[in-house]
Design a protein around this motif. Structure first.
Motif, mmCIF file in Angstrom:
data_model
loop_
_atom_site.group_PDB
_atom_site.id
_atom_site.type_symbol
_atom_site.label_atom_id
_atom_site.label_comp_id
_atom_site.label_asym_id
_atom_site.label_seq_id
_atom_site.Cartn_x
_atom_site.Cartn_y
_atom_site.Cartn_z
ATOM 1 N N ILE A 1 0.838 -1.200 0.000
ATOM 2 C CA ILE A 1 0.000 0.000 0.000
ATOM 3 C C ILE A 1 0.869 1.245 0.000
ATOM 4 O O ILE A 1 2.005 1.244 0.463
ATOM 5 N N ASP A 2 0.302 2.306 -0.545
ATOM 6 C CA ASP A 2 0.943 3.610 -0.612
ATOM 7 C C ASP A 2 0.158 4.526 0.316
ATOM 8 O O ASP A 2 -1.084 4.490 0.329
ATOM 9 N N GLY A 3 0.841 5.311 1.132
ATOM 10 C CA GLY A 3 0.110 6.165 2.051
ATOM 11 C C GLY A 3 0.997 7.171 2.745
ATOM 12 O O GLY A 3 2.119 7.444 2.305
ATOM 13 N N GLU A 4 0.499 7.714 3.822
ATOM 14 C CA GLU A 4 1.202 8.742 4.591
ATOM 15 C C GLU A 4 1.472 8.215 6.000
ATOM 16 O O GLU A 4 0.563 7.712 6.664
ATOM 17 N N LEU A 5 2.734 8.319 6.419
ATOM 18 C CA LEU A 5 3.101 7.930 7.776
ATOM 19 C C LEU A 5 2.836 9.108 8.700
ATOM 20 O O LEU A 5 3.314 10.220 8.474
ATOM 21 N N LEU A 6 2.055 8.859 9.748
ATOM 22 C CA LEU A 6 1.633 9.904 10.674
ATOM 23 C C LEU A 6 1.694 9.370 12.103
ATOM 24 O O LEU A 6 1.752 8.152 12.313
ATOM 25 N N ARG B 1 -2.039 6.331 6.959
ATOM 26 C CA ARG B 1 -3.291 6.708 6.298
ATOM 27 C C ARG B 1 -3.133 6.325 4.833
ATOM 28 O O ARG B 1 -2.373 6.934 4.086
ATOM 29 N N ALA B 2 -3.821 5.266 4.425
ATOM 30 C CA ALA B 2 -3.621 4.675 3.100
ATOM 31 C C ALA B 2 -4.403 5.416 2.033
ATOM 32 O O ALA B 2 -5.559 5.807 2.244
ATOM 33 N N PHE C 1 -9.671 -3.635 1.049
ATOM 34 C CA PHE C 1 -8.411 -4.103 1.628
ATOM 35 C C PHE C 1 -8.251 -3.590 3.057
ATOM 36 O O PHE C 1 -7.958 -4.358 3.988
ATOM 37 N N VAL C 2 -8.440 -2.290 3.256
ATOM 38 C CA VAL C 2 -8.290 -1.698 4.582
ATOM 39 C C VAL C 2 -9.377 -2.185 5.533
ATOM 40 O O VAL C 2 -9.133 -2.411 6.727
ATOM 41 N N LEU D 1 -8.042 4.639 6.242
ATOM 42 C CA LEU D 1 -8.238 5.054 4.856
ATOM 43 C C LEU D 1 -8.295 6.568 4.755
ATOM 44 O O LEU D 1 -8.960 7.232 5.557
ATOM 45 N N SER D 2 -7.589 7.119 3.777
ATOM 46 C CA SER D 2 -7.680 8.554 3.517
ATOM 47 C C SER D 2 -9.002 8.819 2.804
ATOM 48 O O SER D 2 -9.200 8.368 1.669
ATOM 49 N N PRO D 3 -9.938 9.525 3.441
ATOM 50 C CA PRO D 3 -11.273 9.681 2.836
ATOM 51 C C PRO D 3 -11.256 10.623 1.633
ATOM 52 O O PRO D 3 -10.516 11.612 1.607
#
Length: 539
Positions: free
Chosen positions: A269-274, A309-310, A336-337, A347-349
């Motif tokens: 998955i591609d996302g943001e690390l927070l 946040r994917a 998936f999430v 999930l990034s809405p």
């Protein structure tokens, strides 16, 4: 070693991307194996020598010349490698110049007790350009204006193949990359990219040009979501191999064991690390407590719990989903999430909008809580495949307008690389009330970009003409209510800080304008920054 030294020297003297690309391409085409592979490794940050430290270099040169004289020289030049290259008192009877591969092989196996002798022997044998290149290679700070992607582009041009193909197999390769060059020159098959837990080259977005882009784009073709203020990551679990990568492919798995444990899936998955506390996103300053650490203790894990946040699905099980349109990848990402049994991945809405005006209103209304958790909005075409690099049109980023303050230059320090002779790193401050009620400047940030080369020359002259004190390599510049240089500083956000005397820290500060016209006494007050912080807290 001579060819590598000439390459670095010429790269450092040009700012043109195309010229750099030509220099790199010619070097990789003409240099022999394994030297060209070691050159590629050094330019892409894949080469490090743990036994070679700057302290050994200083010890070697101070054994040959007066340490005080060397200290003065270093203070004037501002760059360790350049200083040693210029002042090194070579002894007669030196051996022949070493090849790059000889240097690499020796340093990879050298003990700390061997390093100083090796340094002295090589510096005696090389000319000043070779000495400079050798020391840059040893310390890993090349600073010649070449990114890892540009170096890979030059290598890809040998075939030619798209640079994304090199990126696809990069993590299955090892220096000095003889199998890579053999493939690109048609002497062997393409190296396999099927290593479990591999990194996949990321897709990047272009900045929106509001006037040029919105007039020709249809809002119905795009999905929108917040551009979260963390770091871009890729999370992979394949065949039991779990990895966490940055957008450039650096493996940060060891720094985030809590996130790694949460990768209970098969895919990528591609996302943001927070830093996530429940469903709430913490400010970027909290994430900074976890970044750039070799290890983390239990306290950090508890106080700054990280999560993802994917916003894209690159592999679902053994299936590569990157060639699917975004609308299908998004639907599969949601499923998936939803199947994951962890609170560390959400999930990034998507953010609904109908017109560009509605999107502009959305951009001005950040999510609830601290508005700095979103840097702006992302736009993604519903029909876009996941394409490595920065293709024109499929993805856009529309960052929010930066904050601006007027601040006064207080301190300056020399830069590195081609800026090592210029005072290009600037500390600036705003006005605060002193203990006796008098106005005094308090530092609030430091910036080293946002100005042109011509402006840098003027700033450097200003620093030299207005220096009032020196603290090692740092110059204090005259700054009072009647005399001082004002910068208009742009920054992405503010956070409270106990490490700074002012109590505030800026996010991504840069020089937006040099206010030669503005009196220093009219710069902003610390109270203005504190009011900004209060507004952020209130929202």
């Amino acid at each position: 070693m001579r060819a590598f030294a000439e390459l670095l020297d010429r790269l450092s003297l040009t700012a043109s991307r195309n010229t750099k690309l030509t220099l790199l391409r010619d070097h990789f085409a003409n240099a022999p194996d394994p030297d060209r592979g070691w050159a590629l490794a050094s330019l892409t940050g894949e080469l490090a020598f743990h036994a070679a430290k700057p302290a050994f270099i200083r010890k070697a040169v101070e054994a040959r010349m007066d340490p005080v004289l060397f200290g003065w020289s270093y203070d004037y030049v501002g760059d360790l490698a350049e200083t040693v290259a210029l002042v090194w008192p070579a002894r007669p009877g030196a051996n022949r110049e070493p090849e790059l591969s000889e240097v690499v092989d020796a340093l990879r196996s050298a003990s700390r007790s061997d390093v100083q002798r090796l340094i002295e022997d090589w510096l005696d044998a090389l000319d000043s350009t070779g000495r400079w290149a050798l020391l840059k290679l040893m310390t890993g700070g090349l600073r010649v204006g070449v990114s890892a992607r540009l170096a890979k582009q030059a290598v890809a041009d040998l075939a030619p193949v798209p640079v994304s193909e090199v990126g696809e197999i990069w993590h299955a390769l090892r220096p000095p990359y003889e199998d890579l060059f053999a493939w690109l020159e048609g002497r062997s098959e393409r190296p396999t990219a099927d290593a479990p837990g591999r990194f996949r080259p990321v897709m990047l977005a272009q900045a929106v040009d509001e006037e040029a882009d919105f007039g020709k784009l249809d809002p119905e073709d795009y999905a929108a979501e917040w551009k979260w203020d963390g770091i871009r990551i890729q999370a992979v679990n394949e065949g039991g191999v779990r990895r966490l990568y940055t957008r450039t492919g650096d493996d940060i798995s060891r720094t985030f064991p809590d996130v790694l444990d949460a990768l209970d899936f098969e895919g990528a998955i591609d996302g943001e690390l927070l830093v996530l506390r429940g469903s709430a996103i913490a400010p970027f300053s909290d994430l900074q407590q976890r970044l750039n650490r070799k290890t983390v203790n239990d306290r950090l894990l508890a106080e700054f719990p990280a999560g993802i946040r994917a916003y894209d699905l690159l592999a679902d099980g053994e299936e590569d989903t990157r060639m699917l349109p975004f609308v299908r990848r998004r639907a599969r990402l949601e499923d998936f999430v939803a199947r994951l049994k962890t609170s560390r991945i959400d999930l990034s809405p998507l953010q609904p909008f109908g017109t560009w005006t509605e999107l502009a209103d959305l951009r001005r209304s950040p999510p609830p809580g601290d508005p700095t958790i979103a840097e702006g909005v992302m736009l993604k075409r519903w029909d876009s495949i996941y394409e490595a690099g920065r293709p024109k049109g499929p993805w856009f980023k529309w960052k929010r307008d930066p904050f601006l303050v007027d601040a006064v230059l207080m301190y300056a320090q020399r830069g590195h690389g081609k800026r090592s002779s210029f005072y290009s790193d600037y500390t600036f401050g705003v006005w605060a009330e002193g203990v006796d009620g008098a106005r005094m400047l308090t530092p609030v940030g430091k910036a080293y970009f946002g100005f042109t080369d011509e402006e840098l020359k003027l700033l450097d002259k200003y620093v030299r003409d207005n220096t009032v004190d020196r603290y090692g390599p740092v110059r204090a510049v005259r700054a009072d209510v009647r005399h001082g240089l004002v910068f208009e500083v742009a920054f992405e956000g503010l956070q409270r800080s106990t490490r700074h005397k002012s109590g505030v820290a800026m996010r991504f500060p840069r020089i937006n304008r040099i206010r030669w016209d503005k009196p220093s006494g009219e710069a902003d007050e610390l109270a203005a920054l504190e009011r900004m912080l209060e507004l952020m807290d209130a929202r």
